[in-house]
Design a protein around this motif. Structure first.
Motif, mmCIF file in Angstrom:
data_model
loop_
_atom_site.group_PDB
_atom_site.id
_atom_site.type_symbol
_atom_site.label_atom_id
_atom_site.label_comp_id
_atom_site.label_asym_id
_atom_site.label_seq_id
_atom_site.Cartn_x
_atom_site.Cartn_y
_atom_site.Cartn_z
ATOM 1 N N PRO A 1 49.645 36.568 36.412
ATOM 2 C CA PRO A 1 50.298 37.878 36.339
ATOM 3 C C PRO A 1 49.284 38.991 36.124
ATOM 4 C CG PRO A 1 51.449 36.269 34.985
ATOM 5 C CD PRO A 1 50.160 35.628 35.406
ATOM 6 N N PHE A 2 49.700 40.232 36.414
ATOM 7 C CA PHE A 2 48.750 41.339 36.305
ATOM 8 C C PHE A 2 48.440 41.726 34.868
ATOM 9 C CE2 PHE A 2 52.752 43.877 36.880
ATOM 10 C CZ PHE A 2 52.711 44.613 35.703
ATOM 11 N N SER A 3 49.152 41.160 33.900
ATOM 12 C CA SER A 3 48.803 41.405 32.505
ATOM 13 C C SER A 3 48.553 40.073 31.799
ATOM 14 C CB SER A 3 49.905 42.182 31.775
ATOM 15 O OG SER A 3 51.103 41.438 31.725
ATOM 16 N N ILE A 4 47.723 40.134 30.783
ATOM 17 C CA ILE A 4 47.351 38.962 29.982
ATOM 18 C C ILE A 4 48.266 38.921 28.771
ATOM 19 C CG2 ILE A 4 45.488 37.948 28.603
ATOM 20 C CD1 ILE A 4 43.602 39.647 30.540
ATOM 21 N N SER A 5 48.831 37.746 28.475
ATOM 22 C CA SER A 5 49.773 37.655 27.355
ATOM 23 C C SER A 5 49.700 36.290 26.707
ATOM 24 C CB SER A 5 51.212 37.915 27.838
ATOM 25 O OG SER A 5 51.596 36.939 28.786
ATOM 26 N N LEU B 1 51.279 41.765 22.015
ATOM 27 C CA LEU B 1 50.497 42.295 20.894
ATOM 28 C C LEU B 1 49.052 41.821 20.911
ATOM 29 C CD1 LEU B 1 53.140 41.917 18.032
ATOM 30 C CD2 LEU B 1 52.477 44.016 19.243
ATOM 31 N N HIS B 2 48.777 40.751 21.647
ATOM 32 C CA HIS B 2 47.426 40.195 21.657
ATOM 33 C C HIS B 2 46.827 40.141 23.057
ATOM 34 C CE1 HIS B 2 49.701 38.239 18.263
ATOM 35 N NE2 HIS B 2 48.766 38.919 17.642
ATOM 36 N N GLY B 3 47.525 40.756 24.024
ATOM 37 C CA GLY B 3 47.088 40.658 25.406
ATOM 38 C C GLY B 3 46.286 41.842 25.886
ATOM 39 N N GLY B 4 46.262 42.016 27.181
ATOM 40 C CA GLY B 4 45.498 43.099 27.778
ATOM 41 C C GLY B 4 45.680 43.091 29.281
ATOM 42 N N PHE B 5 44.736 43.694 29.990
ATOM 43 C CA PHE B 5 44.845 43.845 31.432
ATOM 44 C C PHE B 5 43.508 43.565 32.085
ATOM 45 C CE2 PHE B 5 48.097 46.381 29.458
ATOM 46 C CZ PHE B 5 49.225 46.067 30.208
ATOM 47 N N TRP B 6 43.571 43.086 33.314
ATOM 48 C CA TRP B 6 42.354 42.780 34.062
ATOM 49 C C TRP B 6 41.538 44.048 34.283
ATOM 50 C CZ3 TRP B 6 42.059 37.899 33.594
ATOM 51 C CH2 TRP B 6 43.203 37.103 33.667
ATOM 52 N N GLY C 1 37.104 39.492 26.682
ATOM 53 C CA GLY C 1 37.638 38.623 27.712
ATOM 54 C C GLY C 1 38.547 39.289 28.716
ATOM 55 N N TYR C 2 38.619 40.601 28.728
ATOM 56 C CA TYR C 2 39.542 41.270 29.632
ATOM 57 C C TYR C 2 38.805 42.033 30.737
ATOM 58 C CZ TYR C 2 42.550 40.534 25.581
ATOM 59 O OH TYR C 2 43.227 39.983 24.526
ATOM 60 N N ALA C 3 37.489 41.839 30.849
ATOM 61 C CA ALA C 3 36.716 42.656 31.769
ATOM 62 C C ALA C 3 36.750 42.127 33.199
ATOM 63 C CB ALA C 3 35.271 42.756 31.288
ATOM 64 N N ASP C 4 37.057 40.867 33.402
ATOM 65 C CA ASP C 4 37.054 40.312 34.748
ATOM 66 C C ASP C 4 38.121 40.976 35.609
ATOM 67 O OD1 ASP C 4 35.079 38.609 34.009
ATOM 68 O OD2 ASP C 4 36.232 36.769 34.193
ATOM 69 N N ALA D 1 45.103 31.553 28.247
ATOM 70 C CA ALA D 1 45.518 30.897 29.490
ATOM 71 C C ALA D 1 46.907 30.287 29.402
ATOM 72 C CB ALA D 1 44.497 29.824 29.877
ATOM 73 N N ASP D 2 47.234 29.651 28.286
ATOM 74 C CA ASP D 2 48.556 29.027 28.160
ATOM 75 C C ASP D 2 49.679 30.042 28.331
ATOM 76 O OD1 ASP D 2 48.062 26.268 27.762
ATOM 77 O OD2 ASP D 2 47.517 26.609 25.667
ATOM 78 N N GLY D 3 49.492 31.231 27.789
ATOM 79 C CA GLY D 3 50.544 32.230 27.848
ATOM 80 C C GLY D 3 50.544 33.044 29.117
ATOM 81 N N THR D 4 49.383 33.133 29.770
ATOM 82 C CA THR D 4 49.251 34.007 30.934
ATOM 83 C C THR D 4 49.552 33.296 32.244
ATOM 84 O OG1 THR D 4 47.575 35.358 29.796
ATOM 85 C CG2 THR D 4 47.638 35.485 32.199
ATOM 86 N N LEU D 5 48.936 32.159 32.461
ATOM 87 C CA LEU D 5 49.003 31.491 33.757
ATOM 88 C C LEU D 5 50.264 30.652 33.905
ATOM 89 C CD1 LEU D 5 45.303 30.259 33.958
ATOM 90 C CD2 LEU D 5 46.307 32.254 35.110
#
Length: 355
Positions: A89-93, A109-114, A122-125, A137-141
């Motif tokens: 997804p386009f956001s990290i969660s 609350l602990h995520g971010g964006f590419w 860890g959000y710079a890629d 990864a468990d929550g995002t992918l």
């Protein structure tokens, strides 16, 4: 490895960047994964920095839509394994905090964006490259059942990282249900996916507002029943005439400008609902006085992609929906600057990128 780096206005380059690595420090906690990108794409919102609307203060990686294969995982990743084909997804969660549990993973609350933040966080890629490090990864992918799918399905699965789910969020936010009448403002990839979503949810009549013959044709193929090419007062009048002189039940706003929001609010019938997902630019504001008189509601915003994937993935795999049709061009990573040019010049709806 190679990755897309934006240096400034209309300055997109493919450069050698450091290979991603698993981070095991206290912040990451062994919860990230390395994904080999199989396909990515250029989003309409990527054009903002490309056009200089969103300034680029220093070169950085770009792209937030990709699918691929897991190459490695951290020690604390429990639901994924190397070899899994995954949608990002386009956001990290983390998919566990209170906002994620409430269904709004974009506000994790602990995520971010590419492409945002520092390498240590860890959000710079960015997703337009050969590999990506995925935090949380468990929550995002989301792993695709059965491993790497038929290549013909990959474009459709790629849309589940953003545009198909964003169109679905517009339809859900507007309350589209069996028998609803719907108008879609915007004929880009999100608007076309909103047509798919409205049909999937049972709308009886779906009007695509489009001036472009190729997009009109695709909208009809994807489920639109009618086309309205007019805009402004003429477009509003056309919609009202089509629906008992009052307008459709639901209007899906998929652009993000003042003009598109005005169009949507003035087109819905009294008591109708606008679902908006166009990322705001150009100063859209809500006319509360008008809304008070018409009782037209507005709901929507950034799509919580991760929260919808369990619902939409089976339909994409079965072919019940075919959002991959929004891709009308394809390039290799080395030619990604042409993908940006084609979308900027509206020669392409959406461009798929292969490494």
């Amino acid at each position: 490895m190679r990755a897309t780096v934006i240096h400034g206005e209309r300055d997109i380059r493919v450069e050698d960047v450091p290979d991603p690595r698993l981070v095991t420090g206290p912040e990451a906690g062994g919860r990230d994964a390395i994904v080999r990108v199989v396909a990515s794409c250029v989003c309409g919102s990527d054009l903002w920095p490309y056009r200089g609307i969103q300034p680029t203060t220093e070169p950085h990686r770009i792209g937030h839509e990709f699918v691929g294969v897991i190459e490695a995982i951290g020690d604390h990743v429990t639901t994924l394994k190397p070899g899994d084909f995954v949608i990002a997804p386009f956001s990290i969660s983390d998919n566990t905090c209170v906002n994620c549990r409430n269904g709004f993973t974009g506000a994790c609350l602990h995520g971010g964006f590419w492409g945002v933040g520092t390498e240590e966080e860890g959000y710079a890629d960015g997703g337009q490259g050969e590999q990506v490090r995925v935090p949380l990864a468990d929550g995002t992918l989301v792993a695709v059942p059965g491993g790497t799918p038929d290549p013909a399905l990959i474009p459709g699965l790629l849309t589940l990282s953003d545009v198909m789910v964003t169109g679905h969020h517009a339809a859900v936010s507007a309350g589209v249900t069996s028998g609803s009448t719907v108008a879609v403002v915007g004929d880009g990839a999100v608007g076309l996916c909103a047509v798919i979503a409205a049909k999937r949810l049972g709308a009886s009549r779906i009007v695509a507002m489009s001036r472009h013959e190729d997009r009109q044709k695709l909208a009809l193929e994807l489920g639109a029943t009618d086309i309205v090419p007019e805009r402004g007062e003429a477009g509003i009048a056309a919609l009202k005439e089509m629906f008992d002189g009052v307008g459709p039940d639901c209007v899906l706003e998929c652009v993000g400008t003042k003009e598109s929001m005005d169009q949507a609010l003035s087109s819905a019938r009294p008591g109708g609902q606008v679902g908006f997902v166009g990322a705001p630019r150009g100063g859209p504001e809500l006319p509360v006085g008008q809304m008070f008189v018409t009782n037209v509601g507005v709901r929507g915003g950034m799509a919580p992609v991760r929260a919808y994937l369990d619902e939409l993935l089976p339909d994409a795999l079965s072919g019940a929906i075919q959002p991959g049709k929004v891709f009308d061009a394809e390039v290799t990573l080395d030619n990604i600057a042409e993908a940006y040019r084609a979308m900027d010049e509206r020669r392409a709806i959406k461009v798929l990128v292969r490494p």
